[in-house]
Design an enzyme around this catalytic site. Structure first.
Site, PDB file in Angstrom:
ATOM      1  CE  LYS A  42      -0.622   0.395   5.011  1.00 22.90           C
ATOM      2  NZ  LYS A  42       0.122   1.656   5.126  1.00 22.90           N
ATOM      3  CB  THR A  43       3.960   2.248   1.794  1.00 17.84           C
ATOM      4  OG1 THR A  43       3.390   2.005   3.080  1.00 17.84           O
ATOM      5  CG2 THR A  43       4.845   3.478   1.857  1.00 17.84           C
ATOM      6  CG  ASP A 227      -1.211   4.891   4.862  1.00 14.65           C
ATOM      7  OD1 ASP A 227      -1.690   3.875   4.339  1.00 14.65           O
ATOM      8  OD2 ASP A 227      -0.206   4.877   5.602  1.00 14.65           O
ATOM      9  CD  GLU A 228      -2.453   1.797   8.031  1.00 18.22           C
ATOM     10  OE1 GLU A 228      -3.483   1.103   7.926  1.00 18.22           O
ATOM     11  OE2 GLU A 228      -1.311   1.311   8.147  1.00 18.22           O
ATOM     12  CD  GLN A 258      -3.431  -4.820   7.867  1.00 20.26           C
ATOM     13  OE1 GLN A 258      -2.439  -4.593   8.560  1.00 20.26           O
ATOM     14  NE2 GLN A 258      -3.389  -4.755   6.550  1.00 20.26           N
ATOM     15  NE  ARG A 614       1.298  -7.019  10.993  1.00 20.07           N
ATOM     16  CZ  ARG A 614       1.021  -6.316   9.901  1.00 20.07           C
ATOM     17  NH1 ARG A 614       1.835  -5.377   9.505  1.00 20.07           N
ATOM     18  NH2 ARG A 614      -0.067  -6.559   9.189  1.00 20.07           N
TER      19      ARG A 614
END
Length: 768
Positions: A42-43, A227-228, A258, A614
């Site tokens: 995503k980044t 973002d997020e 998330q 993770r």
């Protein structure tokens, strides 16, 4: 701002991005939602879209803004875009919601009643104001714990509710009292010329609704990237809509699976209802994972698939199947810690210590792990411990700087007025503050008049000496660079000398922190700030104080040569080759604070999903048959989430001592293949009031509330107003009882844990 230099040489999207990423990066006009699964890049999408808009579409970088939730993420995005374009410095605003809002408030804050030198209050400052407001309202801190009240006020602000709005909708006894405290609290904020973090967003929304300010800012921002997005709350969504409207150029990137911050106001409905909020929008999915093995992805996906409130996606990777997950069933937390440390020690030949992380649901769970790591002399890093800027000596120095900038900041003023000790005692302060109240003036204004006739001469001289020190420092702040100002501060106040004279180990540690603070000021002076939305300031002291206020603990975390210990919440956005998720027991994950609703349970499930994803190569899970709680062992029930992991994806081992506890220890099946540990269900359930297993079986009752709790386990004779004790949560006051029979619920305001709603039959409340 210096002139940016551009040395771009092409983005080469076809070789650097997959087709789904390219579609998101090269999207044209209007709103789009990018559903980016864990590890799907995503980044990369955000940074390449910024670069593509600048290089391929010819958009002025000054007219693009990207907002996220941590300074760490923002810094990473900025660095990547600058590297992609060779554009240094990048004129685009890339920062957190709070930094964006702060920029607006520094420039236009007077339009919403703020002084130009307003201070940003941290949590301790806020709690002090809440305590003062509680005292003014004659409310007991035992019945209304400051943290619970502050949480309620924060929730109101996240919904953009003013004190009047909150008062109008308050229904319960607790809410009506909070409404009065909220009003007092806002008055105290204003008298201290301060704002809290929630105010920053709410006031920014108010500013953008001002026709003139809104037009100027919208003219500046042609493209907005968020973002997020799953972590946005009502106020942040209002801020976004005020910037882009319903059809503007918005790219929102997020993953509903998330969303783990509902407890601080995040509304997952924002991402689920994106198309209804923004007209003519498109949604696309990123499902290719670049982090984990397929086995890890399948296991995590099987868990989160049990949530109803999700859009759905299936992550895939070409990294191969990888190793099976490993579940260890420990006897107790000591056995769990030994097994974890021994297992990670055994992997040292293949992985470095910094490649490993142990994730837990609560900070308290790290104790046994830390003790075992110390016993075996294994280096470790505790993430989320005391924040650098929360240390006593640093808070003192920051308070001095805040008083130098705004001496009417009474919270900061009272913190440092006798630190180091200068002969200003408690009685002197009380007399002086009362004198200020009687004269109807701010405390500082009284001090600078030097008319302290009602105060004994010794105390009056000490107060006058303090004023002289602050005035000299304020003059220095106007003339000297920031590092020199700090040097002058330490010299004028004797603050560093106070610790030098003590000469003990603790004082030396504090001096080291002071030296580090000086380094931070020097670094800030050299690097400065750029990219704020038209709100840069030449006032370096104010900018530095803003920076200190906005830095979070995770922003400063760096992988070190040790095993990382952290909570699941802190692990968001990180990745490790080896991950252990410890304490998978009902009451820990899902946590007993979850009150039994579907939304509570689904958030706990998402939290486990975040922890599992993770892991890059190895994922290890542990749980205990029993755990020491408040000094006593209690039997534990395995997390119901373990049942949701397909048995063929995991191997199971257990402590040898479990084989000696009788057949009752294995009288249930887990996933049809491996057994629950020992199950005195009443003991386990007593810790799980409102956890997943109970929530999944029943819906909340809406029956009218009886006058007392009579369900088994609820505590005979418990009534509204009863003082009770819970074996885990401690003492509290019953404020509501609803429903009857097996579904009866008791709402208690606990002295330490705040407001909780418990199933009566599991509550184990003892009337005091």
């Amino acid at each position: 701002m210096s002139t940016p230099q551009n040395h771009a040489s092409g983005l080469d999207l076809e070789t650097r991005l997959n087709p789904e990423q390219i579609a998101a990066v090269t999207y044209g006009e209007g709103p789009q939602l990018v559903l980016a699964g864990a590890g799907s890049g995503k980044t990369r999408v955000i940074t390449y879209r910024i670069a593509w808009l600048i290089q391929e579409r010819g958009v002025d970088p000054f007219h693009i803004a990207a907002v996220t939730f941590t300074n760490k993420a923002a810094s990473e995005m900025r660095d990547r875009v600058e590297e992609l374009l060779g554009l240094y410095p990048l004129p685009t605003f890339v920062g957190t919601f709070h930094r964006f809002s702060l920029g607006l408030l520094r420039r236009y804050g007077e339009r919403v009643g703020l002084r130009h030198d307003f201070a940003i209050l941290d949590t301790n400052d806020q709690l002090n104001l809440v305590k003062e407001a509680l005292q003014a309202e004659a409310l007991s801190e035992k019945a209304f714990t400051p943290r619970a009240v502050l949480s309620a006020i924060s929730g109101a602000k996240n919904k953009l509710l003013t004190p009047d709005d909150y008062t109008d909708q308050a229904q319960s006894f607790f809410e009506k009292r909070v409404a009065a405290v909220y009003r007092r609290y806002q008055g105290l904020l204003k008298s201290n010329s301060g704002v809290d973090f929630d105010d920053m967003i709410a006031l920014a929304v108010r500013l953008l609704r001002d026709e003139d300010v809104g037009r100027r800012v919208r003219d500046r921002i042609e493209y907005l990237l968020v973002d997020e997005y799953q972590d946005t709350n009502h106020a942040q969504l209002a801020l976004i809509r005020a910037l882009v409207g319903e059809t503007g150029n918005l790219t929102a990137v997020g993953d509903e699976d998330q969303g783990i911050y509902r407890w601080r106001g995040a509304e997952i409905e924002n991402i689920l209802a994106f198309e209804r909020t923004f007209s003519d929008s498109v949604a696309r999915k990123l499902e290719r994972n670049y982090r984990s093995t397929q086995t890890i992805l399948d296991a995590a996906g099987a868990v989160v698939a049990n949530n109803e409130r999700r859009r759905g996606k299936r992550l895939w990777t070409d990294a191969g199947e990888g190793e099976l997950l490993e579940l260890y069933r420990a006897d107790d937390e000591g056995d769990e810690a030994r097994w974890i440390v021994n297992t990670l020690q055994g992997l040292k030949g293949r992985y470095g210590l910094s490649d490993m992380a142990v994730l837990v649901r609560t900070n308290a769970q790290t104790r046994s792990l830390e003790e075992e790591l110390l016993r075996q002399a294994v280096p470790y890093v505790l993430v989320g411990g005391t924040r650098f800027y929360d240390r006593l000596e640093i808070k003192d120095l920051v308070a001095y700087l805040r008083v130098m900038r705004n001496p009417r900041d009474e919270l900061s003023l009272m913190r440092i007025i006798n630190q180091p000790p200068r002969g200003i005692g408690k009685s002197t302060l009380e007399l002086a503050r009362q004198e200020a109240v009687d004269r109807g003036m701010p405390f500082w204004d009284l001090l600078v008049q030097r008319d302290l006739g009602g105060i004994p001469s010794r105390g009056a001289r000490a107060l006058e000496g303090f004023v002289e020190v602050i005035e000299r420092l304020r003059e220095a702040a106007e003339e000297l660079p920031l590092p020199a100002v700090l040097d002058r501060l330490l010299d004028e106040t004797g603050y560093a000398k106070m610790y030098e004279d003590k000469g003990d180990a603790e004082s030396e540690a504090r001096l080291e922190n002071i030296r580090e603070f000086l380094s931070a000021a020097q670094d800030f002076t050299e690097t400065g700030q750029s990219g704020d939305p038209g709100a840069e300031t030449d006032d370096l002291l104010t900018a530095f104080l803003d920076h200190v206020s906005l830095v979070a603990d995770i922003d400063t975390w760096q992988a070190e040569s040790g095993i990382s210990l952290m909570t699941l919440h802190s692990a968001k956005g990180l990745e490790f080759p080896v991950v252990v998720v410890a304490g998978l027991e009902d009451g820990l994950l899902p946590h007993f604070n979850a009150q039994g609703t579907r939304d509570d349970v689904e958030e706990e499930r998402r939290l486990l999903y975040v922890g599992m994803t993770r892991a890059e190569e190895r994922l290890i899970l542990t749980s205990c048959r029993r755990r020491r709680i408040a000094g006593r062992y209690q039997d534990q029930i395995p997390s119901p989430f373990l049942e949701e992991i397909p048995a063929h994806l995991m191997t199971v081992s257990e402590s040898p001592s479990l084989f000696h506890r009788g057949p009752a220890a294995d009288n249930q099946r887990l996933g049809g293949v491996y057994s629950f540990f020992g199950s005195d269900s009443s003991a386990g359930a007593s810790r799980s009031s409102g956890s997943a297993s109970s929530a999944a079986r029943s819906a909340p009752s809406k029956s009218s509330a009886p006058s007392s709790a009579s369900a088994s386990g609820g505590g005979a004779g418990v009534k509204r107003g009863s003082r009770v004790e819970h074996p885990i949560l401690g003492e509290g006051v019953v404020i509501a009882i609803e429903g009857s029979g097996a579904q009866q619920k008791i709402t208690v305001i606990f002295d330490r844990a705040g407001k909780k709603k418990l199933l009566a039959k599991y509550a184990n409340l003892e009337q005091l």
